[in-house]
Design an enzyme around this catalytic site. Structure first.
Site, mmCIF file in Angstrom:
data_model
loop_
_atom_site.group_PDB
_atom_site.id
_atom_site.type_symbol
_atom_site.label_atom_id
_atom_site.label_comp_id
_atom_site.label_asym_id
_atom_site.label_seq_id
_atom_site.Cartn_x
_atom_site.Cartn_y
_atom_site.Cartn_z
ATOM 1 N N LYS A 1 0.857 -1.190 0.000
ATOM 2 C CA LYS A 1 0.000 0.000 0.000
ATOM 3 C C LYS A 1 0.892 1.238 0.000
ATOM 4 C CE LYS A 1 -4.345 0.846 2.443
ATOM 5 N NZ LYS A 1 -4.961 0.767 3.766
ATOM 6 N N VAL A 2 0.637 2.120 -0.959
ATOM 7 C CA VAL A 2 1.433 3.356 -1.050
ATOM 8 C C VAL A 2 0.473 4.547 -1.077
ATOM 9 C CG1 VAL A 2 3.324 2.220 -2.318
ATOM 10 C CG2 VAL A 2 1.498 3.367 -3.604
#
Ligand code: E4P
Length: 217
Positions: free
Chosen positions: A83-84
């Site tokens: 997750k960014v």
């Protein structure tokens, strides 16, 4: 529509996984802090319970360090989804990771243009936060409608993962719009099962069944 649980609480995840309706899990640094558990350890345990994608979020803000963190996280299990955040560095990281075959969830999306950027960066999932949008006087579901329209216009394969879900109407609207995934706290997923007329109906059927004096087994 896929159902992801938005939590790092193992008991809740086991409980939902047992229904056979759980397709994945999302976590974030706040949920990890709330669990009181070690990030790597709890993520490994979640990945062992759920076959589908388990989002684990980087905390670096620059591309180079995000890549290093992603390298550590993706070694946890094959079903880890990195997750960014939806920033320039986050999307650079998304592009590099997805080009390499790694699942990426681009989080903290608050506009349709941001979602367009995430799709162009090859994101596996984009996470528009509907509840936080509502909190700020906007209609979070309008954002989902716009993203669905744009993604369909260009046949983007990025999945719309409705996040920051607060209640069952968010789930209903997500399904109406055709979102690909929704992630919700366990209590919201459990609330989907409930209807007062279902409970009343069961009571009535059992009462009438008892009056027959029969048994199935
Ligand atoms: C999504 O992946 C996030 O973890 C989450 O949905 C955020 O929800 P909140 O706005 O309730 O914190």
């Amino acid at each position: 529509m896929k159902f992801f649980a938005d939590t790092a609480e193992l008991d809740d995840i086991r409980d939902l996984a047992a229904t056979g309706l759980l397709d994945g899990v999302t976590t974030n640094p706040s949920l990890i802090a709330k669990s009181g558990r070690d990030f790597m350890e709890v993520t490994r345990e979640i990945c062992a319970i759920v076959d589908g994608p388990v989002s684990a979020e980087v905390v670096a803000l620059d591309h180079a360090t995000m890549m290093k963190e992603a390298e550590v996280l993706r070694r946890i299990a094959d079903n880890v989804c990195i997750k960014v955040p939806l920033t320039v560095d986050g999307l650079k990281t998304c592009k590099a990771l997805t080009d390499d075959g790694t699942m990426v969830n681009v989080t903290l999306c608050f506009s349709a243009n941001q979602a367009l950027l995430a799709a162009k960066a090859g994101a596996t999932f984009v996470s528009p936060f509907v509840g936080r949008h509502d909190d700020n006087g906007m209609d979070g579901m309008d954002l989902i409608r716009d993203i669905r329209l744009i993604y369909d216009n260009y046949a983007f394969e990025t999945e719309i993962l409705v996040a920051s879900v607060r209640h069952v109407v968010h789930v209903l609207e997500s399904a109406r719009i055709g979102a690909d995934v929704m992630t919700a706290p366990p209590k919201v997923i459990h609330a989907l099962f409930n209807h007062v007329l279902t409970d009343k109906g069961i009571d009535g059927f059992l009462k009438d069944w008892a009056s027959t004096g029969q048994s199935i087994l």
